[in-house]
Structures are given as C-alpha cells and as structure tokens.
Design an enzyme around this catalytic site. Structure first.
Site, PDB file in Angstrom:
ATOM      1  N   HIS A  61      45.217  -4.714  16.469  1.00 53.36           N
ATOM      2  CA  HIS A  61      44.473  -5.381  15.240  1.00 53.36           C
ATOM      3  C   HIS A  61      45.317  -3.685  14.589  1.00 53.36           C
ATOM      4  O   HIS A  61      44.485  -3.200  14.095  1.00 53.36           O
ATOM      5  CB  HIS A  61      43.129  -4.845  15.516  1.00 53.36           C
ATOM      6  CG  HIS A  61      42.658  -4.765  13.979  1.00 53.36           C
ATOM      7  ND1 HIS A  61      40.937  -4.279  13.916  1.00 53.36           N
ATOM      8  CD2 HIS A  61      42.782  -5.168  12.618  1.00 53.36           C
ATOM      9  CE1 HIS A  61      41.479  -5.151  12.599  1.00 53.36           C
ATOM     10  NE2 HIS A  61      42.089  -5.698  11.917  1.00 53.36           N
ATOM     11  N   HIS A  63      47.609  -5.290  10.567  1.00 54.13           N
ATOM     12  CA  HIS A  63      48.251  -5.387   9.708  1.00 54.13           C
ATOM     13  C   HIS A  63      49.713  -5.283   9.367  1.00 54.13           C
ATOM     14  O   HIS A  63      49.695  -3.867   8.888  1.00 54.13           O
ATOM     15  CB  HIS A  63      46.946  -5.587   8.620  1.00 54.13           C
ATOM     16  CG  HIS A  63      46.087  -6.279   8.622  1.00 54.13           C
ATOM     17  ND1 HIS A  63      45.908  -7.780   8.522  1.00 54.13           N
ATOM     18  CD2 HIS A  63      45.502  -6.102   9.777  1.00 54.13           C
ATOM     19  CE1 HIS A  63      44.720  -7.867   8.946  1.00 54.13           C
ATOM     20  NE2 HIS A  63      43.664  -6.367   9.493  1.00 54.13           N
ATOM     21  N   ASP A  68      51.085  -6.137   6.966  1.00 49.70           N
ATOM     22  CA  ASP A  68      51.641  -5.671   5.037  1.00 49.70           C
ATOM     23  C   ASP A  68      50.923  -4.724   4.625  1.00 49.70           C
ATOM     24  O   ASP A  68      50.751  -4.727   3.813  1.00 49.70           O
ATOM     25  CB  ASP A  68      50.459  -7.091   4.894  1.00 49.70           C
ATOM     26  CG  ASP A  68      49.260  -8.235   5.455  1.00 49.70           C
ATOM     27  OD1 ASP A  68      49.338  -7.419   5.613  1.00 49.70           O
ATOM     28  OD2 ASP A  68      48.092  -8.856   3.778  1.00 49.70           O
ATOM     29  N   GLY A  90      39.641 -11.888   5.282  1.00 49.35           N
ATOM     30  CA  GLY A  90      40.057 -11.861   3.873  1.00 49.35           C
ATOM     31  C   GLY A  90      38.546 -11.421   3.246  1.00 49.35           C
ATOM     32  O   GLY A  90      37.541 -11.132   4.249  1.00 49.35           O
ATOM     33  N   GLU A 128      33.454  -6.392   7.150  1.00 43.50           N
ATOM     34  CA  GLU A 128      33.211  -5.291   6.660  1.00 43.50           C
ATOM     35  C   GLU A 128      33.069  -5.419   5.432  1.00 43.50           C
ATOM     36  O   GLU A 128      33.126  -5.027   4.491  1.00 43.50           O
ATOM     37  CB  GLU A 128      35.261  -6.014   6.251  1.00 43.50           C
ATOM     38  CG  GLU A 128      35.807  -5.774   7.430  1.00 43.50           C
ATOM     39  CD  GLU A 128      37.325  -5.210   7.113  1.00 43.50           C
ATOM     40  OE1 GLU A 128      38.277  -4.628   6.570  1.00 43.50           O
ATOM     41  OE2 GLU A 128      38.110  -7.010   6.914  1.00 43.50           O
ATOM     42  N   ASP A 154      43.950  -0.625  11.956  1.00 45.14           N
ATOM     43  CA  ASP A 154      44.022  -1.519  11.175  1.00 45.14           C
ATOM     44  C   ASP A 154      45.400  -1.467  10.343  1.00 45.14           C
ATOM     45  O   ASP A 154      46.268  -2.860  10.435  1.00 45.14           O
ATOM     46  CB  ASP A 154      42.911  -1.247  10.232  1.00 45.14           C
ATOM     47  CG  ASP A 154      42.143  -2.615   9.464  1.00 45.14           C
ATOM     48  OD1 ASP A 154      42.602  -3.973  10.262  1.00 45.14           O
ATOM     49  OD2 ASP A 154      41.350  -2.594   8.836  1.00 45.14           O
TER      50      ASP A 154
HETATM   51 ZN   LIG Z   1      42.425  -6.023   9.745  1.00 45.84          ZN
END
Ligand SMILES: [Zn+2]
Length: 362
Positions: A31, A33, A35, A189, A220, A297
């Site tokens: 997991h 990202h 970006d 998102g 989240e 993350d």
């Molecule tokens: Zn994530």
C-alpha cells in the site's frame, strides 16, 4: 521458547538493534502511493523545468510535500497531493518519479512493492490514462532492473470521478490489453463527499473480469460502516479499514472472507482516524485473526520509511518481533503477483530469517 526467556529477549532488544533488524529485514509493501512519495529534489527540478508554481528551495518544497503530523480529517490530508499531481503531468516526469520511488524502496530492502496512483489525475496536459500507466511502468521497470526488488502496479480509480470515466479507463484496458506490470485496480479518494463505492461497481467488475485484482480504500472516514460498504464490492484487500475493529460482526466477516487490511498506522494518525500510534488497532486486529499487512501509504506525505513504520509497530503499537516478521511474510501471501514470484520471494525471505532467531522465536 519459554515465556520468561522470550520476555527477556524482548526487554534486551535495544532501539538500535530493533532499527538495524527492521532495516536489514527483506520487506514487502503493498500500500504505497506514487504521488505521495516524491523526492523534494525531483519535485524542484520538475517544477523549474515545467514552470509549475512551487517552492524554489529544498526546505520549502519539503514543507509543502510532507503532510501535517495530524490533519483535521482525510480531506485535509489529501490537500498534500495537489502539488505532486500538478508536477506529474508528462511522461518523463512520471517515469522519473516512478524510478525514484523504486530506487528508494530497494535501498531500504523492500524486495517486493506494489505502487499505486490514479492515472486519470495525470491527463491534464494531454496524456491518456493508458499512456500514464505506460510511463510509470517504464520508470519502474528501468529502476528495478539490476536491483533486488520486484514491482507491480495498481491503477487507482477515484471516487470523485464520474463512474463512466472510470469504466472507460478499464474498458480501454479490456479493448487494447493491460500494460505489463499492471496487476490490479483500486478505488480511493475523499470518502466523506463520495461515500458510496457501489457507484463504481461496473468498472471494478470489468477489471476483475479481465484478470485484474481488486482493492478498495475504505474507512479513512466513516469508520467500520465504510469498510462494510467496500466489502460489498468483494475486494481481495481493503486499503486501511482499521476501525473495522469496532464492529465484531464485520471482523468475523473479514476473517470468514479472508479479506486483507493493508494498514498504514502513521498515515492513519495523520488523517485523524486514530488519535495516536499507541491507539492503532493493528495488534488487536492481528490477534483477532484478521489478515493484515503493514505499509507506509506515502513515503513523503507521511515522511516515513517502511523500516521506520516497522520500528513504530514494535515500539509504539506493541507487536513482538516474531509478530512483525509474520506480518511482513503475510504481505507475500497477499501480494498481487504470480505464484512463481511469490514462491521465490518466500524462499528468499525465509532463507534470510533462518539466521535471525529473534524473528522466529526459535
Ligand atoms: Zn492509501
């Protein structure tokens, strides 16, 4: 090992030894990202060469790229992604940033990484979603060649995008083939504004039908109820979802279905899902029998390496070293890779651990 000997071992483990072990351990991260993991140096260079309005100094750039230690909520934390996404709008930039991340992960002994990002957020300067995937795949492949790391890619669909756009992206994969390295789709998102994952069922079902794996971000915002909603889409893995622990029926269902939770404790504190690392339910979920993995993350937004996340899981959350090792190995079971790669990596991990009695409790 008798309990007394085991407890002596744990109390004898000084922080430097723990950090050295966590660093040397072969690791798998599922997991992560793209970006959220930009190097400040690369961001400075891209901003300068593309004329993107951004800080001009290293410290200034880090100040914008690193998220706050604790944000008001998930939506506030997501603002840290605005500048990275603005910088990632051409193929060369995407390739460079993907290569950086693979290098950074290989340098901390991550032997298997799944990197995710949302292709449709990178089409503002004319790239198609497919071209975005191909650029990231090129950068990742170039950087992993000659390094001890296997990389797979996950295309994130955004909750905020129109369901038809997400479906068209997946339909293009169906029509023209899935680029090499892409193994799954994800949904992510803002959950408070876009709480219903069901809207994207058609895109997710189509992805599954062409052989892609499925993972969904959930919880989240909105706690266990959001995890339950995500489960309706039958993902193999849920990204986050720590507050599933609040709902015993949901915990039983996760166990029953064998659904993984890809947990990111530091990021969860940043998004104010849990007040502190000490409160994170990772250990309770593990002890309840839920299948969990441990991840960062985001390398930059969360300002944390996987090594540091492993250290925190022991020092702040209370995992024992054998538990940490079991969670690390479990990520290989959850990985969206082919069986030959999984078996090969498992062999490599176990061979390394054979010389480290602290990990196996032997
Ligand atoms: Zn994530």
């Amino acid at each position: 090992m008798p309990a007394t000997a085991y407890h002596r071992l744990m109390s004898d483990l000084d922080p430097r030894t723990l950090r050295a072990l966590a660093g040397a351990m072969p690791k798998a991260e599922l997991h992560l990202h793209l970006d959220g993991s930009l190097r400040a140096e690369t961001a400075l260079e891209i901003a300068r060469t593309r004329g993107v309005d951004a800080p001009r100094t290293y410290a200034g750039m880090r100040g914008v790229l690193v998220g706050p230690e604790q944000s008001e909520d998930q939506a506030a934390l997501l603002r840290a992604f605005d500048l990275p996404i603005a910088l990632m709008q051409d193929a060369a930039a995407l390739e460079h940033i993907a290569a950086d991340l693979v290098e950074d992960k290989a340098a901390e002994r991550v032997r298997y990484a799944e990197i995710r990002w949302a292709p449709l957020l990178h089409t503002e300067r004319g790239l198609t979603g497919r071209e975005v995937v191909e650029a990231v795949a090129r950068g990742a492949a170039a950087a992993s060649a000659g390094r001890s790391i296997e990389v797979r890619l996950i295309a994130t669909l955004m909750r905020s995008h129109a369901p038809g756009r997400n479906l068209a992206f997946v339909a293009d994969l169906e029509a023209h083939g899935v680029p090499a390295g892409l193994v799954a789709v994800d949904l992510a998102g803002q959950e408070a504004r876009f709480p219903d994952p069901e809207l994207h069922r058609a895109a997710i079902d189509l992805a599954r039908s062409i052989g892609l794996h499925v993972t969904v971000h959930a919880g989240e915002w909105g706690g266990a109820a959001q995890v339950r909603r995500a489960l309706a889409l039958s993902p193999e893995r849920i990204a986050h979802g720590p507050l599933a622990i609040d709902d015993p029926t949901l915990v039983a269902e996760l166990i029953d279905r064998g659904t993984w939770l890809d947990l990111c404790p530091t990021s969860n504190v940043q998004a104010s899902i849990v007040p502190t690392l000490e409160d994170h339910p990772l250990r309770r979920l593990l002890h309840a029998g839920v299948r969990v993995t441990l991840n960062t993350d985001d390398l930059t937004v969360s300002d944390v390496t996987l090594t540091e996340e492993y250290v925190r899981a022991v020092e702040r959350i209370g995992l024992t070293l054998p538990e940490l090792w079991a969670v690390d190995l479990a990520a290989l079971e959850a990985a969206f890779c082919d069986e030959a790669t999984r078996a090969w990596l498992r062999g490599e991990f176990l061979a390394w651990a054979a010389n480290v009695p602290e990990l196996t409790g032997a």
